[in-house]
Design an enzyme around this catalytic site. Structure first.
Site: not given
Length: 628
Positions: A2, A52-53, A75, A100, A364
């Protein structure tokens, strides 16, 4: 992922215009294309743009507990939120959402600032507490997520994820910080303890800032640091097993998402390790993506295809031209501050490719810093061995004199370019490493600046922060100190800034499992010979991955995203280089005749100034946007 923004009046509460918060968040709309929100009360305003996750349908922000006594804008991702949620429920917390974000509100209620040590994640957030009359700003340990702030003339403190969010506020003065220009010309990026706009600051990685009504703004407080002074005990085999388990934990914790998830795959050790561990944890094929180049020496499609086949991934490849510099203005707009790591071009392309298929991609990044993977660590360790054999009274004059007379042969094969090494051996190891991580040398910078610019810098050098970090490092040896300084400056200032801005520019969330703080803290305790052995960086990591990855993938020379800027300025970008010599923007700080000389020398092949010219192009474009 965000974008956040806000305003807080520490001295005396004044009304906050919601439209001002909207302007600050709209400037960062690319960070959160899925939704927006604003919350204001007397003396405070918080804004949010959402990608949105997790808990896609719920968890709008800014989010408040009942009664709106505590409100957060946030964020990032807290990877252990489910465990924290269960712990808080056991303490009596009542949750209304599944994500969360609400965990942060109840964690603040339960633990206050001590909540930070319990969080495993990447984050930058602001919590307003009406009862304490405070605003709490915090940033994650490594600096994965950015946070800028500034004190304004009307007494407010404004904050935003990106600089452009602050610049949307009319009271932010657009005045260049000359010391930051020197820092940028030294390092190729504006480090986290500086900003190109005077007065603007970045909350450092692993720090928090507590603003309280009626009190002056205090300096940020460090709540986490990496410690290289301790050494893990146990056999190499035991440490190898622990390393694999910690990498496994880092990857699995970052695979939690309610949207499509994949990985960047270059075919190198780090991204291959991430993909291997994702494949182990996933029932479905891992979605991977690779950017290829039309120049054989820089193309990683072949090595990436080997890994994709080995782990049966759903693999996407796109080839870009080696002269892919059309993104310059796109990158300038995305980064705000000048940023001269030209690999950002390829990073943007791979993020755009990933976004066509997924919303979250694992990278990575972080293993090179944690396990001494960069070639410069090998050279630094070798130089330190020589320094240890010879007293400074002999070494400094002898190597210094040899370095002064040795010809600077930029055109020659690396084995014959000894001038830099000789001069480095004449220096203190900390000074030499600070020079090694730089882009444009102090001598060249001094030759480029106008006399007025040199006077205004007052002796400030971009290398000094590296020297100070190495001298103050909680460390035992030279390798520890070099890695510590890179964690303080290179990692947040270059690597993580690059990934954050390029991924956010296309609405993609990038996650770095190899920067899980439990893994990083463990790696810092490994004996140096398990990090760097016989010139092989990431030695223990590569040994631990031998059952998983082909030897060619583990031990082939490191490639990375190589961008041929030097060739560009002798060809397609020759006119760009020539235009620098007429730039009214650069004329404020640089001697244009001196720029003309390095342009001519580079084009004629008499010297190698490609990276410096790229720095100047990106500085000129960025400064024109910021200060014109």
């Amino acid at each position: 992922m965000c974008g956040i923004a806000g305003i807080f009046y520490p001295a005396s509460p004044k009304p906050v215009d919601p439209a001002r918060i909207v302007a600050m968040t709209d400037a960062q709309a690319h960070r959160g294309p899925d939704g927006s929100g604003v919350w204001t009360a007397l003396g405070v305003g918080l804004g949010h743009r959402r990608l949105s996750i997790i808990d896609v349908a719920g968890s709008p922000q800014p989010m408040a507990l009942p009664g709106e006594r505590i409100v957060v804008t946030y964020n990032g991702e807290i990877y252990n939120f489910a465990e924290l949620r269960a712990e808080l429920i056991a303490k009596g917390a009542v949750f209304r959402t599944q994500g969360d974000t609400e965990v942060l509100l109840h964690a603040w209620m339960a633990w206050g600032p001590d909540m930070l040590a319990r969080l495993n994640g990447m984050f930058a957030f602001a919590i307003h507490d009406a009862d304490r009359q405070s605003l709490f700003l915090a940033r994650d340990r490594m600096g994965v997520k950015p946070l800028h702030y500034v004190e304004l003339a009307d007494g407010a403190v404004a904050f935003a994820s990106e600089l452009k969010g602050l610049l949307a506020h009319p009271l932010v003065r657009r005045t260049p910080d000359l010391r930051a220009i020197e820092d940028y010309m030294t390092l190729g990026y504006v480090p986290d303890d500086a900003c190109i706009v005077a007065g603007v600051r970045k909350l450092p990685a692993g720090h928090f800032l507590l603003l309280q009504r009626g009190r002056a703004v205090s300096p940020p407080v460090r709540w986490w640091d990496i410690d290289f002074s301790k050494r893990a005990k146990g056999s190499a085999r035991d440490l190898e097993a622990e390393l694999v388990e910690r990498m496994r934990e880092g990857v699995r914790s970052r695979m939690v998402a309610d949207v499509p998830l994949g990985a960047f795959l270059s075919g190198g050790v780090d991204s291959s390790a991430v993909v291997a561990l994702m494949a182990e944890a996933s029932k479905a094929p891992v979605q991977t993506c690779t950017i290829g180049f039309d120049e054989a020496g820089h193309d990683e499609r072949g090595p990436a295809a080997v890994i994709a086949t080995r782990f049966a991934t759903d693999h996407a490849v796109r080839t870009v031209q080696s002269d892919d510099f059309a993104l310059i203005d796109t990158l300038v707009a995305a980064f705000d501050e000048p940023f001269a790591d030209a690999s950002a071009l390829a990073t943007y392309r791979v993020c755009a490719l990933a976004r066509e298929r997924v919303t979250v991609a694992l990278s990575g990044d972080g293993a090179d810093e944690a396990l001494a993977g960069y070639r410069r660590y090998k050279f630094h360790a070798a130089e330190e061995r020589v320094r240890g054999l010879l007293p400074p009274g002999f070494r400094e004059p002898v190597f210094g004199a040899l370095g002064d007379v040795y010809p600077k042969a930029d055109w020659a094969p690396r084995a014959f370019r000894a001038k830099t090494t000789l001069l480095a051996l004449a220096q203190d190891g900390n000074e030499a490493y600070a020079g090694a991580v730089g882009v444009t040398t102090c001598a060249v910078r001094q030759a480029l600046y106008t006399p007025a610019m040199a006077r205004q810098l007052g002796g400030h050098r971009g290398e000094d922060r590296y020297v100070a970090a190495m001298r103050q490092a909680p460390a035992r040896d030279a390798l520890d100190r070099a890695q510590y300084a890179d964690f303080k400056h290179w990692l947040p200032g270059d690597i993580l800034t690059k990934v954050d801005r390029t991924s956010m520019a296309v609405g993609l969330e990038a996650r770095e499992p190899l920067l899980d703080h439990r893994l990083i803290e463990f790696c810092a305790t490994l004996p140096p010979k398990l990090r760097l052995r016989r010139g092989e960086g990431k030695w223990l990591m590569k040994k631990s991955l031998e059952p998983w990855l082909p030897r060619d993938s583990l031990y082939r020379p490191k490639m990375g995203f190589v961008t041929p800027v030097s060739a560009w300025f002798r060809g397609a970008l020759a006119d760009e280089a020539a235009a620098l010599t007429r730039s009214p923007v650069l004329a404020s700080w640089f001697d244009l005749h001196a720029i003309e000389r390095i342009v001519a020398d580079h084009r004629a092949g008499r010297a190698e100034h490609g990276r410096t010219l790229w720095q100047l192009v990106m500085l000129e474009r960025s400064a024109a946007r910021l200060f014109a």
